[in-house]
Scaffold this active site. Sequence first.
Site, PDB file in Angstrom:
ATOM      1  N   HIS A 332       0.870  -1.178   0.000  1.00 31.07           N
ATOM      2  CA  HIS A 332       0.000   0.000   0.000  1.00 31.07           C
ATOM      3  C   HIS A 332       0.905   1.225   0.000  1.00 31.07           C
ATOM      4  CE1 HIS A 332      -3.131   2.777   1.968  1.00 31.07           C
ATOM      5  NE2 HIS A 332      -3.491   2.557   0.710  1.00 31.07           N
ATOM      6  N   ASP A 336      -4.651   6.042   3.624  1.00 30.87           N
ATOM      7  CA  ASP A 336      -6.072   6.242   3.339  1.00 30.87           C
ATOM      8  C   ASP A 336      -6.722   6.972   4.505  1.00 30.87           C
ATOM      9  OD1 ASP A 336      -5.777   4.917   0.996  1.00 30.87           O
ATOM     10  OD2 ASP A 336      -6.655   3.023   1.674  1.00 30.87           O
ATOM     11  N   HIS A 413     -13.180   7.407   0.457  1.00 31.06           N
ATOM     12  CA  HIS A 413     -12.020   7.780   1.253  1.00 31.06           C
ATOM     13  C   HIS A 413     -11.053   8.545   0.346  1.00 31.06           C
ATOM     14  CE1 HIS A 413     -10.453   4.181  -0.751  1.00 31.06           C
ATOM     15  NE2 HIS A 413      -9.222   4.604  -0.463  1.00 31.06           N
ATOM     16  N   HIS A 415      -7.108   8.571  -0.852  1.00 29.97           N
ATOM     17  CA  HIS A 415      -5.780   7.935  -0.873  1.00 29.97           C
ATOM     18  C   HIS A 415      -4.757   9.041  -1.114  1.00 29.97           C
ATOM     19  CE1 HIS A 415      -2.716   4.868  -1.715  1.00 29.97           C
ATOM     20  NE2 HIS A 415      -2.303   5.707  -2.646  1.00 29.97           N
TER      21      HIS A 415
END
Length: 431
Positions: A332, A336, A413, A415
Site C-alpha cells: 500500500h 487512506d 475515502h 488515498h
Amino acid sequence: MKKFSLIIAVIMVATFIFQPVDGYAKKKTVSDIEHELKVLQQQAKAARVEQEKASSDKKEAEHYKNKTTEYLQTVMMQVDTVKSKLSDISKQLHNTKESLTLAATELDAAEERIASREVMLGSRVRLMYTDGSISYLEVLMSSSSFSDFLVRADSLKMIVDQDQNLLVEHKKDKETVVEKQSELELQYAKAESLYSEMESQKSILSAKEAEKKSLIAMYDEEIQHSDELTEDQEQKLVALASNRSALLQQKNKLVAEETARVKAAKAAAKKRAAAAAKAAAAAKKSSNVTSNAVASFSGSGGPLLMPVGSARISSGFGRRTHPVTGEVGKMHTGVDFAVGQGTSVHSAEAGTVILAEWYSGYGNAVIVDHGGGMWTLYGHLRNGGTNVKVGDRVSKGEKIAESGSTGQSTGPHLHFEVRINGSRVDPMPYL
C-alpha cells in the site's frame, strides 16, 4: 528484456528533456515546448490505453483460468471413476480366468470319462456286431432252469440299462462342459471389451487433463505478463508526468522571459533601470521563498498540510491484504483517510498540477509537483469532483478536489501519497 528496454527509453527521454536550462532556452521556443507537450500527452494516452488493456487481459485470463480449473476438477473425478471401474473389471477378468481354468480341468476330466465310455461302448457294439442280437437269446436259451433263466434275464436287462445310462451321461457331460466353457468365454470376451473401452476412456481423460493443465499454465503466464505490462506502463506514466512537469516549468520560464524582454524594450531608459532593480528585488524574494519551500520539503518536521483536515486513518503505508483483489502482501503506497463522499480535498503544499484525470487503479486523481523532487497524489476522487487542470498553479491549502470512491476502492475515502524523486515514501513524517 521488455522492462530493460522501457527503462532505457525513459532514460533517453529524460536525458533529452532535462538539458541545462541556459542551453534549452537558446535552442527551443515556446512553440517547440508545446509540441513536445502534445507528444508527451499522446504517449501518456497510449500508455494508459496499454495499461487498461493489460488490466482487461488479466481479468479475462483469470476468468478462463478459473473455468479451466473447475473443468480440470471434473476431469480428475472422471479419471478416478474410470480407474475404479478398471480395477473392478481387472478383478472380474482375473476371476473369469480362474473359472476358465477350472472349466478346462473339468472338461479334461469329462473328456477322460467320455473316452472311457466310448471304449466300453465300442466293445459292446463290436460284440453285438460280431455275435448279433441273437447272442442275448442264446444266453437265455442256454439256461439250465427257470430260475437261471430269470437271473440271466435280469442280468441282460441290467446290461441294456447300463448301456443306455452310459449313452445319456456321455451326452450330458459333453453338453454341460461345452455349454459352461462357451459361457465363460463369452463373459471373458465381454470383460476384455469393457476393459479396453475403459482404457480408451482413461487415455482420453488423461489427454484432457494434460490439455487443461497446459491451459492453466498458459493463463498464469498471461496474468504475469499483464501484471508486468501494467507496472511498465505505470513507470512510463510517472516518467512522462515528470517530463511534462519539467517542460511546463521551462515553458513558463520562457514566457516570463519573453514578457520581460518585451516590457523592457518598450520602457524608457530611466524606467528600464528601475524595472531592472525591481525585478532583481522580486527575483531575490522569489528565490528566498523557493529556497525556504524546498528546505521545508526536505525536513522531517511535518511541513505538509493535512489534505482533509482531521480524519481517521483507515489504512497506513506498507504491505497489506488488498481489500479489492484479496492479494496478500500487496504494497500500500500511501495513506487512506476515512472521509465521506464529497469531502473537500486541499493541496498539501503550493505547486503545479501535473496530472488531473483518471489514473489506473487510483480512479480520478490529481498529482501536484511541489518542486525539489516532491510530489503529492490524491486518489479515488469523485466523478466531476476535480477542481483543477494540468498546468494550474495551486497554493497551500487550496481546494483542488472532492473525495469519492472511484477506481479500485471499497468505499469513500482519500488515498494520499508522497513521492520523492518518483519513489513512494511513507507520508506520515511529512504531515
